[in-house]
Design a protein around this motif. Sequence first.
Motif, PDB file in Angstrom:
ATOM      1  N   GLN A   8     117.963  64.340 129.780  1.00 13.84           N
ATOM      2  CA  GLN A   8     117.727  65.455 130.294  1.00 13.84           C
ATOM      3  C   GLN A   8     116.278  65.770 130.704  1.00 13.84           C
ATOM      4  OE1 GLN A   8     118.151  67.908 126.752  1.00 13.84           O
ATOM      5  NE2 GLN A   8     117.088  69.827 127.707  1.00 13.84           N
ATOM      6  N   GLY A  10     113.895  67.716 130.463  1.00 16.91           N
ATOM      7  CA  GLY A  10     112.912  67.818 129.526  1.00 16.91           C
ATOM      8  C   GLY A  10     112.266  66.768 128.953  1.00 16.91           C
ATOM      9  N   ALA A 211     120.283  75.534 130.157  1.00 12.97           N
ATOM     10  CA  ALA A 211     119.645  76.716 130.099  1.00 12.97           C
ATOM     11  C   ALA A 211     120.647  77.598 129.392  1.00 12.97           C
ATOM     12  CB  ALA A 211     119.236  77.372 131.333  1.00 12.97           C
ATOM     13  N   SER A 214     120.947  76.660 125.870  1.00 13.15           N
ATOM     14  CA  SER A 214     119.438  76.926 124.987  1.00 13.15           C
ATOM     15  C   SER A 214     119.385  78.288 124.757  1.00 13.15           C
ATOM     16  CB  SER A 214     118.330  76.074 125.654  1.00 13.15           C
ATOM     17  OG  SER A 214     118.747  74.890 125.918  1.00 13.15           O
ATOM     18  N   ASN A 215     119.206  79.077 125.444  1.00 13.05           N
ATOM     19  CA  ASN A 215     119.018  80.754 125.380  1.00 13.05           C
ATOM     20  C   ASN A 215     119.625  81.317 126.641  1.00 13.05           C
ATOM     21  OD1 ASN A 215     117.952  83.033 124.871  1.00 13.05           O
ATOM     22  ND2 ASN A 215     115.703  82.550 124.511  1.00 13.05           N
ATOM     23  N   ALA A 218     117.846  84.463 127.453  1.00 16.65           N
ATOM     24  CA  ALA A 218     116.572  84.399 128.471  1.00 16.65           C
ATOM     25  C   ALA A 218     116.868  84.101 129.833  1.00 16.65           C
ATOM     26  CB  ALA A 218     115.589  83.214 127.824  1.00 16.65           C
TER      27      ALA A 218
ATOM     28  N   VAL B 366     113.214  79.721 127.053  1.00 11.44           N
ATOM     29  CA  VAL B 366     114.276  78.661 126.703  1.00 11.44           C
ATOM     30  C   VAL B 366     113.514  77.562 125.932  1.00 11.44           C
ATOM     31  CG1 VAL B 366     116.391  77.154 127.317  1.00 11.44           C
ATOM     32  CG2 VAL B 366     115.879  79.361 128.631  1.00 11.44           C
ATOM     33  N   GLY B 368     114.061  75.450 123.889  1.00  8.59           N
ATOM     34  CA  GLY B 368     114.611  73.849 123.679  1.00  8.59           C
ATOM     35  C   GLY B 368     114.157  73.211 125.070  1.00  8.59           C
ATOM     36  N   MET B 369     113.964  73.740 126.190  1.00  6.95           N
ATOM     37  CA  MET B 369     113.917  73.255 127.516  1.00  6.95           C
ATOM     38  C   MET B 369     112.234  73.147 127.567  1.00  6.95           C
ATOM     39  SD  MET B 369     116.690  74.799 129.939  1.00  6.95           S
ATOM     40  CE  MET B 369     117.010  73.278 130.960  1.00  6.95           C
ATOM     41  N   SER B 370     111.952  72.330 128.592  1.00  2.00           N
ATOM     42  CA  SER B 370     110.567  71.788 128.821  1.00  2.00           C
ATOM     43  C   SER B 370     109.710  72.919 129.611  1.00  2.00           C
ATOM     44  CB  SER B 370     110.486  70.577 129.776  1.00  2.00           C
ATOM     45  OG  SER B 370     110.896  71.030 131.184  1.00  2.00           O
TER      46      SER B 370
END
Lengths: 334, 524
Positions: A8, A10, A211, A214-215, A218, B366, B368-370
Amino acid sequence: MTDITLEQAGAKKSSLFSTAALQKGVAFVVLIALLAFFSIFTENFAAWNNMVNIMQATAVNGVLGVAVTFVIISGGIDLAVGTMMTLTAVMAGLVLTNLGMPLPVGIAAALASGGVMGLISGSAIAKLKIPPFIATLGMMQISRGLALVFSGAKPIYFNSTPNYKYLSPESSISSLIPGFEVPNGVFIMFGVAIAASIVLNRSLFGRYIFALGSNEEAARLSGVNVDFWKILTYALSGAICGVAGLLISSRLNSAQPALGLGYELDAIAAVVIGGTSLSGGRGTILGTIIGAFIMSVLTNGLRSMGVQEEWKIVVTGVIIMVAVFVDIILRRRA
Amino acid sequence: MSVSNDREEAPGGAADREQGAAGQPLLSLSDVEKSFPGVKALRGVRFDLRAGEVHALMGENGAGKSTLMKIITGVYQPDSGEMRVSGEPVSVPDPRAAQALGIGIIHQELFLMNHLTAAQNIFIGREPRKGFGLFVDEQQMRADADALFRRMKVDIDPDVEVGTLTVARQQLVEIAKALSFNSRVLIMDEPTSALNETEVEHLFAIIEDLKRQGVGIVYITHKMDEVKRIADRVTVMRDGQYIDTLPAATTDMATIISLMVGRELADSTRAEGRGAEEEVLRVEGLNRGQVIRNVSFSLRRGEILGFAGLMGAGRTEVARAIFGADPIDSGEITIHGRRQAISSPKDAVALGLAYLSEDRKHFGLVTGMSVSDNITMASWRRFTKGRVFMDDARLREASKDYVARLKVKTPSVFQETRLLSGGNQQKVVIAKWLLRDCDILIFDEPTRGIDIGAKAEIYKLLQGLAAQGKSIIVISSELPEVLRLSHRILVMCEGRITGELDGREATQESIMHLATLRPSIAAE
Ligand SMILES: Nc1ncnc2c1ncn2[C@@H]1O[C@H](COP(=O)(O)OP(=O)(O)OP(=O)(O)O)[C@@H](O)[C@H]1O
Ligand SMILES: [Mg+2]
């Protein structure tokens, strides 16, 4: 296959240390350990023939696992993948056997019917705000019922479409490399997996899936069209179930309308063993494929050891718990 | 404590006034080290706290303040270092152990359970019992929570579900929870970042009260005036290192700032000019239940429009309504002269609107993301190859650019956002909307948790954007911020706009007057 191993976005930089990579690493080590164990302790396990059997047995669960991986990373769940698979097989059977259409139309019918079912689940979830568990539980019954209705509750055979077996059990590659009898279905599984990880890791769509998982709020406030991408996720998942439907019916040379229940749990188990988080936002396709292999190696190995079928089910349950436990430990450390 | 010749304990030091030289410090730490993958968060930090003092801890975003506090409260384990409570060496393996030692904390990021009530959140794990300890004594619990709130002079229903409260009120619940432990050491990590002036006053009164009872308080803040008001000593950290400890009363703020930043800061200037005449946004007759009542206003090109008011005045609600995040009952929104029906944030963004939420954890990031993914999220479509595949090289470049411009402290743009310090997370949300390049920016508490240096940078940035012709709405509970930035100020109270002030003429007093002009009372 390098695309599958991509992290992923990130975690790309520190992929060696990221928990997803570690979990996949763990799953991979477990797989190798199981292979080694069964090779040493049973006689015929390591035979090439048996390896081909294992691959063949993994194909359907692997593809279903890929389908449900998308949904789980997006923060949802899909309980209908097994029965949608059956319905798509029945649709292929109707088009090919009952209507006598050519093979490509049958394939299209399976993929499209899966996509439409997914689209319906996705719309119910995104627009009607029905929780994914409930919506797909509903879809599980709907597709199971429709499969029985459309087929008249009887298997549909593909005898009038002799090429149908090329979708799964037949091995085209063995005519190129004599002796390398890997069935086409296995290649199709790997193809689906590679395409899926490209979508997940490289495409805009994939980025939105992470995305959402995860949230979601947002993402919505960032101007993301949350409903659209969610529906698309379920539709894609449904279409991939269509691939699984083709694989299983090709292997059985028939669409078996009574089949399908229980497949969703095996698929979810493969996803979880592969390190995808059930709470969304985190996961990989490669992990799912490894998870699916672990499950079929277990089944096959225990069978060659002469272990009762019933015990095999128990062991699978234990493996699921261990895998998730390891995941939790790794996450705590990171 | 091993370092007995600390400069703050020099003979006659003003910092000694609270407590004589006798006695052990309540809490002391020495040589604390802590590393995270890729980050050395603390390098040989020391810190001590006396009974009955307020010890302010200051430093830039990412200096290591929260990390140090999490070590004290057992959230993290130090790599090395020593901690003593009343002179006795202790180890704090988990938060429970910290509670047992009488150490309470109000975390910077709220740790509340959204579906439980305020009272349940406060007493979780130690509910009053009845019926042979088998049942929770709900009545007692409610009464206890009510007493706490009354002591804090805040008006929160103990039975309200915490998730339905605004961030500010959630923070008050968190404070009540920390108070309920009767701790000897109380750590407050930026407790006022979501409070308005009145509530801050209440909090200060509570702090004075606790001081008199001999409680030692660690107070983390980026606000200089608060330090002046309540702190006895100030410890400054920079880049994970202990810099100095000074008496608050006799040290001037410029010294503290230069210790924090390592350089002098330019004085702040007020907004110049007033934006063009061209109207870019017009809101007429906006209504939503009791929270937005007949709100009308307009925003000009190149203008910074400040929204002031007490917490719960309806400013955030107005912003969310304009942005399509919440449905409205009635009202017209005109953008660039054309009436628009905005039914979702997607529509709003497409029309060139941006909304930076006051609640970064739930609505902004978010986590958990970068960092890279978060900065680019609202603009992902722009960073694709053939509208399908992500162009990772360009994504990386763009996010690196903003990380550098806003001085976001992170080991790389691939770091998960949840691992950044609070202020640095806030910078990431700001970067997201700067990169999106919208015409109309609505910034709700944009500098929440941001250090002084970075705040000045952000002010400059916002003024620069306005000068380029962008229109900006700034909602802020910090009056100096509203006064500093705004060309024009709208003040809200109980869902209505109660007045408009010119940015150059407005004063804290004139704003507060309008902010408390209760329409419900005025109407009678
Ligand atoms: N769990 C973690 N993993 C990795 N890095 C971390 C973690 N927690 C904190 N850090 C890093 O440690 C450094 C110090 O963070 P800390 O939260 O203590 O800063 P702070 O002084 O409280 O800043 P702020 O004023 O912004 O709240 C930062 O660079 C942060 O990114
Ligand atoms: Mg902090």
